[in-house]
Design a protein around this motif. Structure first.
Motif, PDB file in Angstrom:
ATOM      1  N   LEU A  74       5.150   9.751  -2.116  1.00  0.00           N
ATOM      2  CA  LEU A  74       4.248   8.884  -1.362  1.00  0.00           C
ATOM      3  C   LEU A  74       3.105   8.385  -2.239  1.00  0.00           C
ATOM      4  N   PHE A  75       2.593   9.330  -3.060  1.00  0.00           N
ATOM      5  CA  PHE A  75       1.398   8.964  -3.807  1.00  0.00           C
ATOM      6  C   PHE A  75       1.669   8.005  -4.944  1.00  0.00           C
ATOM      7  N   ILE A  76       2.938   7.763  -5.243  1.00  0.00           N
ATOM      8  CA  ILE A  76       3.205   6.759  -6.284  1.00  0.00           C
ATOM      9  C   ILE A  76       3.981   5.588  -5.710  1.00  0.00           C
ATOM     10  N   ASN A  77       3.988   5.432  -4.363  1.00  0.00           N
ATOM     11  CA  ASN A  77       4.686   4.315  -3.751  1.00  0.00           C
ATOM     12  C   ASN A  77       3.660   3.253  -3.370  1.00  0.00           C
ATOM     13  N   PRO A  78       3.536   2.186  -4.154  1.00  0.00           N
ATOM     14  CA  PRO A  78       2.445   1.237  -3.939  1.00  0.00           C
ATOM     15  C   PRO A  78       2.544   0.539  -2.588  1.00  0.00           C
ATOM     16  N   VAL A  79       3.782   0.252  -2.137  1.00  0.00           N
ATOM     17  CA  VAL A  79       3.925  -0.517  -0.898  1.00  0.00           C
ATOM     18  C   VAL A  79       3.330   0.277   0.254  1.00  0.00           C
ATOM     19  N   VAL A  80       3.732   1.538   0.343  1.00  0.00           N
ATOM     20  CA  VAL A  80       3.242   2.378   1.429  1.00  0.00           C
ATOM     21  C   VAL A  80       1.735   2.534   1.304  1.00  0.00           C
ATOM     22  N   TYR A  81       1.323   2.790   0.084  1.00  0.00           N
ATOM     23  CA  TYR A  81      -0.091   3.075  -0.147  1.00  0.00           C
ATOM     24  C   TYR A  81      -0.948   1.855   0.210  1.00  0.00           C
ATOM     25  N   VAL A  82      -0.516   0.700  -0.291  1.00  0.00           N
ATOM     26  CA  VAL A  82      -1.310  -0.524  -0.045  1.00  0.00           C
ATOM     27  C   VAL A  82      -1.354  -0.816   1.439  1.00  0.00           C
ATOM     28  N   ARG A  83      -0.196  -0.598   2.093  1.00  0.00           N
ATOM     29  CA  ARG A  83      -0.150  -0.892   3.524  1.00  0.00           C
ATOM     30  C   ARG A  83      -1.169  -0.013   4.274  1.00  0.00           C
ATOM     31  N   GLN A  84      -1.222   1.249   3.907  1.00  0.00           N
ATOM     32  CA  GLN A  84      -2.182   2.156   4.558  1.00  0.00           C
ATOM     33  C   GLN A  84      -3.610   1.679   4.309  1.00  0.00           C
TER      34      GLN A  84
ATOM     35  N   GLU B 281      -7.695 -10.953  -2.350  1.00  0.00           N
ATOM     36  CA  GLU B 281      -8.071 -10.455  -3.681  1.00  0.00           C
ATOM     37  C   GLU B 281      -8.098  -8.931  -3.703  1.00  0.00           C
ATOM     38  N   TRP B 282      -8.675  -8.381  -2.652  1.00  0.00           N
ATOM     39  CA  TRP B 282      -8.800  -6.919  -2.533  1.00  0.00           C
ATOM     40  C   TRP B 282      -7.421  -6.267  -2.538  1.00  0.00           C
ATOM     41  N   THR B 283      -6.491  -6.876  -1.765  1.00  0.00           N
ATOM     42  CA  THR B 283      -5.136  -6.322  -1.693  1.00  0.00           C
ATOM     43  C   THR B 283      -4.481  -6.358  -3.072  1.00  0.00           C
ATOM     44  N   ARG B 284      -4.669  -7.496  -3.768  1.00  0.00           N
ATOM     45  CA  ARG B 284      -4.069  -7.623  -5.105  1.00  0.00           C
ATOM     46  C   ARG B 284      -4.636  -6.569  -6.057  1.00  0.00           C
ATOM     47  N   HIS B 285      -5.950  -6.414  -5.943  1.00  0.00           N
ATOM     48  CA  HIS B 285      -6.620  -5.448  -6.817  1.00  0.00           C
ATOM     49  C   HIS B 285      -6.084  -4.034  -6.561  1.00  0.00           C
ATOM     50  N   LEU B 286      -5.934  -3.737  -5.243  1.00  0.00           N
ATOM     51  CA  LEU B 286      -5.420  -2.407  -4.870  1.00  0.00           C
ATOM     52  C   LEU B 286      -4.004  -2.195  -5.400  1.00  0.00           C
ATOM     53  N   GLU B 287      -3.171  -3.224  -5.265  1.00  0.00           N
ATOM     54  CA  GLU B 287      -1.765  -3.132  -5.720  1.00  0.00           C
ATOM     55  C   GLU B 287      -1.717  -2.860  -7.224  1.00  0.00           C
TER      56      GLU B 287
ATOM     57  N   ARG C  90      -0.210   0.396  -8.863  1.00  0.00           N
ATOM     58  CA  ARG C  90       0.932   0.253  -9.776  1.00  0.00           C
ATOM     59  C   ARG C  90       0.621   0.959 -11.109  1.00  0.00           C
ATOM     60  N   THR C  91      -0.607   0.782 -11.594  1.00  0.00           N
ATOM     61  CA  THR C  91      -0.998   1.436 -12.852  1.00  0.00           C
ATOM     62  C   THR C  91      -0.910   2.943 -12.697  1.00  0.00           C
ATOM     63  N   GLU C  92      -1.437   3.439 -11.573  1.00  0.00           N
ATOM     64  CA  GLU C  92      -1.411   4.886 -11.317  1.00  0.00           C
ATOM     65  C   GLU C  92       0.033   5.378 -11.239  1.00  0.00           C
ATOM     66  N   ARG C  93       0.871   4.576 -10.526  1.00  0.00           N
ATOM     67  CA  ARG C  93       2.272   4.973 -10.362  1.00  0.00           C
ATOM     68  C   ARG C  93       2.959   5.037 -11.734  1.00  0.00           C
ATOM     69  N   ASP C  94       2.724   4.010 -12.579  1.00  0.00           N
ATOM     70  CA  ASP C  94       3.366   3.994 -13.904  1.00  0.00           C
ATOM     71  C   ASP C  94       2.925   5.207 -14.716  1.00  0.00           C
TER      72      ASP C  94
END
Ligand code: ADP
Length: 430
Positions: free
Chosen positions: A4-14, A74-80, A84-88
């Motif tokens: 979960l903690f490296i899944n950007p889609v789920v994380y961003v959605r939350q 912009e905020w959403t993009r920044h979060l993604e 993504r960086t964290e996930r990588d």
């Protein structure tokens, strides 16, 4: 990726949901407060107040609306990007980790394995952990920590596998991406560490055995010598010449035993400390053998010693004192592990760029499984010595000396029919 903690889609959605609620609520609250302040500031009727308030809301909404909408994208993009960086980064850590990582579901099925885990155990996602990891047909209650971990505890255990591998396994509760309570385990291969620990324990055991052995070996000849001296000193006994000679021979043999033990102990400690390198010079093997046999014939009077030297045997480049000690140890063993009256033969011949020396006896022999180990320090075989003594150092010293000369040493044996020890020494370079 299941985490979960490296899944950007789920994380961003939350994150987006939380942020969205704040974005919608904040301007409404701010505008309501602003309207109330303005209405209170003008001396007008209630209806007028309401109309004015509404107009103000409309103006402010028109100003803030587009502004907040643009910011959200912009905020959403920044979060993604952040996620993504964290996930990588986390993926890189998981992929390069030396430890194996596995996620196991409450149904015992493996849900995730990192590359190290796959390397150590093979790909097993979707299989039952007890089957894939241990080859069991059902969960093993004694070993398995899954039920406790799912209930919330962190468990640490050691898994021994039949092929000899040992793992330190830490298992913690973990909610997988689909929120199923699972177990996250890290597997650290500690086989080598365990081997070293075992070797250390064995070495310590051997050392204490050696200590008690050496004390015994030192004490028994000393006791004999002391006994003989006391007997000879008894004035009331008139020893005839023959008896006196027998007693003195016994004393001399015990002294030899003592001297040989002390020499081996000293040699071993010097070799261990690295201060006993060979002082090499040209020397003749027949001369070294002949000198050594002179003493040995006296010590082992009831064995027959023979020599066979190839004609024109070249000289070797060796430390003659050290080679004498190799021969003494081999000859003492040959006499100690064979019956009196049997033959002990020393031979030497040239083999390419070396001289090969052999010491053969007609004794008890050495079981094949012990042939490799007999040159290890403190190793003592199962064969019975015909005479007391022995510390398991003699052959280890021979090996260290021969290797320091650039030679080789080994043994061949036929159980019950005798043994032959071989060693080689390099020729003098012309
Ligand atoms: P030890 O003091 O026990 O004789 P060594 O290092 O000299 O120690 O020898 C190691 C082991 O090798 C012995 O305990 C014995 O089992 C075996 N061994 C050595 N030489 C012989 C031999 N000539 N015949 C049979 N066994 C031997």
């Amino acid at each position: 990726m299941r985490l979960l903690f490296i899944n950007p889609v789920v994380y961003v959605r939350q994150a987006h949901r939380a942020r969205g609620a704040a974005i919608i609520a904040a301007p409404i609250v701010a505008m309501a407060a602003f309207g109330a302040i303005l209405a209170g500031a003008f001396p007008v009727s209630a209806a007028h107040d309401a109309a004015l308030g509404m107009a103000l809301f409309a103006c402010l909404g028109a100003i803030i609306g587009p502004f907040t909408g643009g910011n959200e994208v912009e905020w959403t993009r920044h979060l993604e990007t952040l996620v993504r960086t964290e996930r990588d980064r986390l993926l890189a850590i998981l992929n390069t980790m030396e430890e194996g990582v596995a996620i196991i579901g409450p149904d015992y099925k493996i849900r995730f394995m990192n590359p190290s885990m796959v390397r150590e155990f093979g790909e097993g996602v979707g299989s039952y952990c007890y089957k894939h990891l241990h080859g069991f047909d059902e969960p093993c209650d004694e070993m398995c920590k899954l039920p406790e971990v799912i209930r919330g505890s962190t468990e640490r255990s050691e898994y021994d596998f039949p092929d000899g591998r040992i793992y330190d396994v830490v298992s913690s509760p973990f909610a997988d991406s689909d929120r199923v309570p699972s177990m996250l385990s890290t597997f650290r291969n500690i086989t080598r560490q365990k081997q070293v620990e075992l070797e250390l324990v064995k070495l310590n055991q051997l050392k204490s055995e050696l200590l008690s052995n050496v004390s015994h070996e030192l004490r028994s000849p000393l006791t004999s010598i002391k006994g003989i001296i006391s007997s000879l000193l008894q004035e009331d006994i008139g020893w005839d010449n023959e008896s006196r000679k027998m007693l003195l021979i016994g004393m001399s043999e015990e002294t030899d035993r003592l001297a040989s033990l002390v020499t081996n102990l000293l040699s071993m400690s010097k070799l261990d400390a690295g201060v006993w390198g060979p002082e090499r010079e040209r020397c003749s093997i027949p001369e070294i053998v002949t000198e050594t046999l002179e003493r040995q014939r006296w010590v082992s009077k009831n064995h027959t010693f023979e020599t066979e030297f190839a004609p024109d045997l070249p000289e070797v480049f060796a430390d003659s004192n050290q080679i004498k000690q190799v021969l003494v140890n081999l000859l003492e063993n040959a006499a100690a592990y064979s019956e009196e009256g049997t033959r002990i033969v020393v031979k030497a011949k040239r083999m390419n760029n070396e001289v090969e020396v052999t010491v053969s006896d007609q004794g008890v022999g050495i079981p094949p499984q012990e042939l490799e180990k007999i040159f290890d320090k403190f190793y003592r075989g199962t064969q019975k010595r015909r005479r007391p003594g022995g510390t398991g150092l003699g052959l280890a010293i021979c090996k260290a000396i021969v290797l320091a000369h650039g030679g080789r040493i080994w043994a061949e044996s036929e159980n019950g029919r005798g043994s032959t020890f071989y060693f080689t020494l390099p020729l003098v370079q012309s």
